[in-house]
Write a protein that holds these residues in place. Structure first.
Motif: not given
Length: 358
Positions: A167-184, A328-339
């Motif tokens: 939920k948190m990272l979906g809101e941050f990047f503005g996308i729907d994230i369906q799944y999560a995986s945790v690897l130790n 950097d907001q430019s870096s975040v914007s690039e990632a949002k666009k790419a996703l």
């Protein structure tokens, strides 16, 4: 007897033993085709037995990894072969000697079946996301916090923490994230070892010792193949207490992308395929995910042949000001666009073309 009686004709040498053949000679049986057929049959049977054993092992590993999701069905429209998917990938810094549940590797990945491509965004572990309504803390501490806030225990607490991270990272990047995986981290070490190591370019000498948890990073600069523990040290290295230069979170993210790409190459090689059963086994024991078992199978079928060149790695950048990384907001914007491009129905190329046409 008359002397005029004619003598029998003189036989030539060897003619006395000559025999008249009334039937053609029997042909020798050709053994080679039967041997070849038998060998082919044995290979087919052997491959079938291997595939069956591998499938059983895969099923068992998926049952272990898909906590609470092993029997869930996936609607046709949601299958990985049809619809782009996004997931959170967390690497947990859990060490029995000191405990803790910090997720020092935080990635968001998007996959598109139309183009057979992927985008992987890595977030520095000390990042302050500066999100309204969220506590100000390093991103690597959120999973542990959510886990402790859950009223449940065990698997249910794990699920609660994963849902909160999605939920948190979906809101941050503005996308729907369906799944999560945790690897130790032990799972990462075991996977690298099962594959026979991973070839990387170590960018600097790295030396760090921590007797509290047994950490002993001792790497020399240069191209080399690293075993599991050394590969873990390579992606975790930040500071030194033995005289080598320190490393930033941003360099760590670049090394994580390098190792992930190298693992993709290794898995696609013939040697990697032959070691797949061992990789599946250790992954099942060290990975926990909410991806349904059926969907994991769909993902494997869809992306088993993805090329390293088709995986776009985007490490977020920023400025370190203790104790946080300010992105950097430019870096975040690039990632949002790419996703967003990766998750569009037609994939990144079509999305980029549409954007240019507007």
């Amino acid at each position: 007897m008359s002397s005029n009686t004619p003598l029998p004709p003189r036989q030539r040498s060897g003619a006395a033993n000559a025999t008249v053949r009334t039937n053609p000679p029997k042909k020798k049986k050709r053994v080679w085709p039967r041997v070849l057929y038998t060998l082919v049959l044995l290979v087919i049977v052997g491959l079938g037995a291997y595939a069956y054993a591998l499938w059983r092992q895969l099923n068992g590993a998926l049952d272990d990894a898909s906590a609470g999701a092993a029997t869930q069905t996936v609607p046709s429209a949601e299958k990985a072969q049809v619809k782009p998917i996004a997931l959170v990938l967390l690497g947990m810094d859990y060490r029995p000697k000191i405990g803790g549940m910090n997720t020092d590797v935080v990635m968001v990945a998007a996959f598109n079946p139309k183009t057979n491509t992927a985008t992987v965004v890595s977030i520095p572990r000390d990042s302050d996301l500066q999100m309204p309504d969220y506590k100000r803390q390093k991103i690597n501490a959120f999973y542990a916090r959510y886990h402790s806030q859950s009223d449940a225990k065990g698997d249910a607490a794990d699920a609660y923490a994963r849902d909160k991270m999605k939920k948190m990272l979906g809101e941050f990047f503005g996308i729907d994230i369906q799944y999560a995986s945790v690897l130790n981290f032990q799972g990462f070490v075991d996977i690298v070892d099962k594959l026979g190591g991973v070839h990387v370019n170590v960018d600097k000498n790295m030396r760090y010792v921590d007797n509290a948890d047994g950490t002993n990073i001792d790497l020399k600069k240069g191209d080399q193949t690293l075993k599991g523990e050394d590969a873990l040290g390579f992606v975790r290295y930040r500071k030194s207490n033995r005289g080598t230069a320190a490393s930033s979170d941003f360099e760590r993210n670049e090394r994580q992308a390098q190792v992930l790409g190298a693992l993709v190459d290794k898995m696609k090689s013939f040697g990697g395929l032959t070691k797949l059963p061992g990789v599946i086994d250790v992954a099942g024991k060290n990975l926990v995910t909410d991806i349904p078992k059926a969907q994991i199978t769909n993902i494997l079928k869809t992306y088993y042949d993805i090329n390293r060149e088709d995986i776009r790695f985007i490490p977020l950048t920023g400025t370190w000001k203790s104790p946080y990384v300010y992105l950097d907001q430019s870096s975040v914007s690039e990632a949002k666009k790419a996703l967003a491009e990766e998750l569009s129905p037609e994939g990144r190329a079509a999305a980029a073309a549409n954007a240019d046409g507007k």
